[in-house]
Each structure stands twice: as C-alpha cells, then as structure tokens.
Scaffold this active site. Sequence first.
Site, PDB file in Angstrom:
ATOM      1  N   HIS A 105       3.980  -0.046  -1.649  1.00  0.00           N
ATOM      2  CA  HIS A 105       2.629  -0.077  -1.066  1.00  0.00           C
ATOM      3  C   HIS A 105       2.779  -0.167   0.460  1.00  0.00           C
ATOM      4  O   HIS A 105       2.458  -1.180   1.088  1.00  0.00           O
ATOM      5  CB  HIS A 105       1.873  -1.282  -1.621  1.00  0.00           C
ATOM      6  CG  HIS A 105       0.380  -1.192  -1.469  1.00  0.00           C
ATOM      7  ND1 HIS A 105      -0.251  -0.128  -0.859  1.00  0.00           N
ATOM      8  CD2 HIS A 105      -0.612  -2.059  -1.846  1.00  0.00           C
ATOM      9  CE1 HIS A 105      -1.555  -0.325  -0.868  1.00  0.00           C
ATOM     10  NE2 HIS A 105      -1.789  -1.483  -1.453  1.00  0.00           N
ATOM     11  N   GLN A 128      -0.236  -1.148   2.915  1.00  0.00           N
ATOM     12  CA  GLN A 128      -0.551  -2.576   2.821  1.00  0.00           C
ATOM     13  C   GLN A 128       0.367  -3.380   3.741  1.00  0.00           C
ATOM     14  O   GLN A 128      -0.088  -4.238   4.505  1.00  0.00           O
ATOM     15  CB  GLN A 128      -0.373  -3.047   1.368  1.00  0.00           C
ATOM     16  CG  GLN A 128      -0.569  -4.536   1.185  1.00  0.00           C
ATOM     17  CD  GLN A 128      -1.997  -4.963   1.450  1.00  0.00           C
ATOM     18  OE1 GLN A 128      -2.903  -4.414   0.861  1.00  0.00           O
ATOM     19  NE2 GLN A 128      -2.206  -5.927   2.328  1.00  0.00           N
TER      20      GLN A 128
HETATM   21  N1  NVA Z   1       0.702  -5.122  -7.125  1.00  0.00           N
HETATM   22  C1  NVA Z   1      -0.710  -4.796  -7.216  1.00  0.00           C
HETATM   23  C2  NVA Z   1      -1.256  -4.502  -5.876  1.00  0.00           C
HETATM   24  C3  NVA Z   1      -2.724  -4.167  -5.837  1.00  0.00           C
HETATM   25  C4  NVA Z   1      -3.202  -3.840  -4.469  1.00  0.00           C
HETATM   26  C5  NVA Z   1      -0.892  -3.616  -8.158  1.00  0.00           C
HETATM   27  O1  NVA Z   1      -0.090  -2.674  -8.081  1.00  0.00           O
HETATM   28  O2  NVA Z   1      -1.806  -3.642  -8.978  1.00  0.00           O
HETATM   29  N1   CP Z   2      -4.732  -4.323  -1.419  1.00  0.00           N
HETATM   30  C1   CP Z   2      -5.199  -3.152  -1.939  1.00  0.00           C
HETATM   31  O1   CP Z   2      -4.530  -2.105  -1.931  1.00  0.00           O
HETATM   32  O2   CP Z   2      -6.440  -3.244  -2.463  1.00  0.00           O
HETATM   33  P1   CP Z   2      -7.198  -2.138  -3.325  1.00  0.00           P
HETATM   34  O3   CP Z   2      -6.460  -2.023  -4.649  1.00  0.00           O
HETATM   35  O4   CP Z   2      -8.579  -2.654  -3.476  1.00  0.00           O
HETATM   36  O5   CP Z   2      -7.125  -0.823  -2.587  1.00  0.00           O
END
Ligand code: NVA
Ligand code: CP
Length: 306
Positions: A129, A132
């Site tokens: 990610h 983020q």
């Molecule tokens: N680790 C989480 C992050 C969400 C922003 C997911 O992948 O669901």
């Molecule tokens: N932190 C994040 O990526 O949030 P969303 O899943 O709401 O985009």
Amino acid sequence: MASLSGRDLLSLADLSPKEVQDLLQMATQLKSQKLKLQCNKVLGLLFSKASTRTRVSFSVAMYQLGGQVIDLNPNVTQLSRGEPVQDTARVLDRYLDILAIRTFAQQELETFAHYAKIPVINALTDLEHPCQVLADLLTIKESFDTFAGLTLTYLGDGNNVANSLMLGCALVGMNVRISTPIGYEPNAAVIQTARSIANDKTEVILTHDPEDATKGANVLYTDVWASMGQESEADDRTPIFQPYQINEQLLSLADLEAIVLHCLPAHRGEEITDEVIEGSQSRVWDQAENRMHIQKALLASILGAE
Ligand code: NVA
Ligand code: CP
C-alpha cells in the site's frame, strides 16, 4: 520538485530515497498552497476492493489539479464478465492518461502495468500500500521535522501496510520494528528489499514480543487484524492478535512524545482502543488528510503538471 514523469508506482521500492524526499517536500508545498500546479489529464480508478480514503483523496487531488476522474468499478466493466486483464489494459491505455488500481494479487497489477503504456499506480494490493505509507511519512515529518534517529513500531498483522512501511522507513532512514504473532510475519522478499535499502544504516527488526517492540518507539502504528479478502479468518485471528492491541498500557511503554498512526478503517476495541485513537497522541485524522496532499504531489509529478 519531484520528477517521476511517466513512471509507474507499483511498489514503494520503485522510488529512490531522494524521490521520496522530493515528493514529501512537494506535498508540503501543495498543502500550504505555496505551490499550485495544473494538469488537464484523466485519471481512471479501477478498484476491485472497497475504499473510502483512497478513492476520494485521489479524486479530489485530481480535480484540484484541474483534471478529471473516471471511477471504473470492475463490476460494471467487462472485466467482471471475464475480459482478460491484458486486453482491458491495452484499451484503457488508449483513453486514460493514468490509472490507479486497487486489487488482490500484485501480479495482476504488474500485468496491467506491463500491457498499459500509461503510468499505473498501486492503490493497494495484498502485497503493498505505497500511497498510504507516503502519507504516513508526511505525517511523521510534520510531527518530528526529521526522520533521523526515529523508530516506528508496527504492531499486528504483517500485511500490505506493514510491507510498505518497512520499505518507507528504510527509504527515509528511520528504524522500523514489526511485531506480529508467529506465522503472521511480513513478506520475506520485502523484508530483504527493505534491509538492502537500509544498508545497515538503520534497523529493520522483526519480533514477536509487542512490549519489547514498543519500548521507546516514536511512532506506534497498527492496522486491521484481517485485511480485505481475509474476513473469514477474522474470528480465529482475534485471540491470536490480542496482545498486539495498541491500548494505553502498551502506549505507556513508547517514548513520551510518541504519536499513534492507523491507516484506517479502524476496528476499535480490536487492534486499537477507543481511548488511544481518540487520545492526544493520535494523528490519524491528519494522516488521512495527507493521503490527498501526497497523492496530488505524486499525480503532478508523474503527469508533469506545471
Ligand atoms: N490492510 C488493510 C488496509 C486497508 C486500507 C486491507 O488490506 O484491508
Ligand atoms: N487507508 C485506506 O486505504 O483507506 P480506504 O480503504 O478507505 O481507501
């Protein structure tokens, strides 16, 4: 100003330490409105998983740059009826200027990027990610003004956010400790990449002991115990992850000036308590806002906004 002209961002490791610093500086200037940039381009958002922050922050960032956004829910495209990724990618390439993708397998993102000549951004996969973590670094920089000598401790599941945090900390020269239950460690290849970026100048530590990991830390960070796609494991995971909850007792072991981050959405009472997320050391709302500023810098830099 950062120049990532025409580049993909599939992993945080695609960026050099200088490129990360340049993006952070550009985001700071965009946030304070000292820098104003415009580009008349079209961003596609192809999201196979739910999203609030990423979807809205990318959209607002693009609108503020003077561009347009098309929200491509895969359920309403022919992808849902089996059109191959490589065909979809080559067609979207002819319409859009840039594509942000949220999906499950990193491999699918890489296939998109291979077949589409336009820049492709990782808006979350099971592996990483990166957007983020760029916002997280901006939030840390705003709190401490420097990364040198700081330690970030991540507690919980060794997931996409943990993987990108290891890379992000290594890239800015911050120590990182990842504390997970046995069997839930981050990706082994990403650990190796983060250690090679850190090059023995900073630490990339893995531990199963949450208290040891928290002692003296400057930033405490957590994320959900079951990520999107792992919902069926959530009940089994709860007792295993309980010792990794960020609560006031654990927080008291960190540095007195420590800040608390969470990428959100949060499950209060699980990975973080209500008291801590609402407490004076929490920076989660600034962190969420910073998604928009850093992604504006990223889009502007890739698209050559002026
Ligand atoms: N680790 C989480 C992050 C969400 C922003 C997911 O992948 O669901
Ligand atoms: N932190 C994040 O990526 O949030 P969303 O899943 O709401 O985009």
